[in-house]
Enzyme design. Structure first.
Site, PDB file in Angstrom:
ATOM      1  CD  GLU A 122      -8.518 -15.211  19.626  1.00  0.00           C
ATOM      2  OE1 GLU A 122      -9.444 -14.965  18.848  1.00  0.00           O
ATOM      3  OE2 GLU A 122      -7.545 -14.441  19.800  1.00  0.00           O
TER       4      GLU A 122
ATOM      5  CE  LYS B 131     -12.199 -12.046  18.537  1.00  0.00           C
ATOM      6  NZ  LYS B 131     -10.983 -12.451  17.787  1.00  0.00           N
TER       7      LYS B 131
ATOM      8  CB  CYS C 225      -8.367 -11.550  20.798  1.00  0.00           C
ATOM      9  SG  CYS C 225      -6.838 -11.108  19.915  1.00  0.00           S
TER      10      CYS C 225
END
Length: 255
Positions: A40, A109, A146
């Site tokens: 990321e 995300k 994440c």
């Protein structure tokens, strides 16, 4: 469709210099198999907590994504890496994964890291709440980033959409219990969904490292430590099929 998919995990840290980070893509891609996964925010690190990320946002055809595509083509592979993408709010970009090469996709995300004292939503905007699954050599890959790992409903939605492996680029912030959380959650997402999980993180000191690949029965195929390193693993269809025969939880679910 291939019976095996080779993956390369590039556990490298990104710097505050976007040009330097772009320059490292070629070296990582050259080491790769069918899929090369960078962490990321590899285009540019988050910087100090609360700092403005807007000036570092790029379009999906900007310098970083273009370099990802070029190094993927040069190595006949597929590369996945994280960047900050421009949004309709100039001060709050998307936290985006770009996949370029044999397969192409993008994932913004969904779950922003408003936890453990951080407020990612002050600097970034969340992506649309919909699963992103991409086909690579006959394998269905679900994309997560994440903090998404802490939300099992997203991984289940990806599997319901056909994912056979979850790919999770991360910058998992270091701290008490954080490595234990990381390893536990990666294994849990693999076991409960009978999928492979390919989880790639940035290394210490700021982040946790410990990139790993877990198979659909929860066995750790490879795990990194705390240094910059490149790891390789192979996903095989016979292991996936056997896991789903042995543990048919997807068939047995009631909700």
């Amino acid at each position: 469709m291939t019976d095996a998919l080779t993956v390369t995990l590039v556990q490298w840290g990104s710097s505050l210099d976007p040009a330097a980070n772009r320059a490292r893509l070629a070296q990582g891609a050259a080491a790769g198999g069918d899929l090369v996964v960078f962490p990321e925010a590899f285009a540019r690190d988050f910087g100090e907590p609360g700092s403005d990320l807007g000036p570092y946002a790029e379009a999906q055809d900007g310098p970083f994504a273009t370099e990802v595509a070029e190094v993927a083509a040069a190595n006949d592979t597929t590369v996945l890496a994280g960047m900050f993408e421009t949004s309709s709010d100039p001060g709050r970009p998307f936290n985006t994964l770009v996949m370029r090469g044999v397969a192409e996709a993008a994932y913004r995300k969904i779950h922003l890291y408003d936890s453990f004292g951080y407020r990612e939503s002050d600097r970034l905007v969340g992506g649309p709440v919909e699963p992103v699954v991409v086909d690579l050599h006959g394998w269905r890959l679900g994309l997560m980033t994440c903090y998404d790992l802490r939300f099992p409903e997203l991984s289940r939605a990806l599997v319901a959409a056909g994912a056979e492996a979850l790919v999770v680029p991360s910058a998992w912030v270091a701290g008490p219990r954080k490595v234990e959380h990381w390893r536990t959650l990666v294994r849990a997402r693999a076991i409960e969904n009978t999928v492979y999980v390919v989880a790639v993180g940035q290394p210490p000191p700021r982040y946790c490292g410990h990139s790993l690949v877990v198979d659909p029965l929860g066995d750790v195929l490879v795990e990194g430590g705390t240094a910059e390193e490149v790891l390789d693993a192979t996903l095989t269809r016979d292991v996936l099929d056997e896991a789903r025969r042995t543990n048919p939880s997807l068939v047995n679910r009631r909700l």
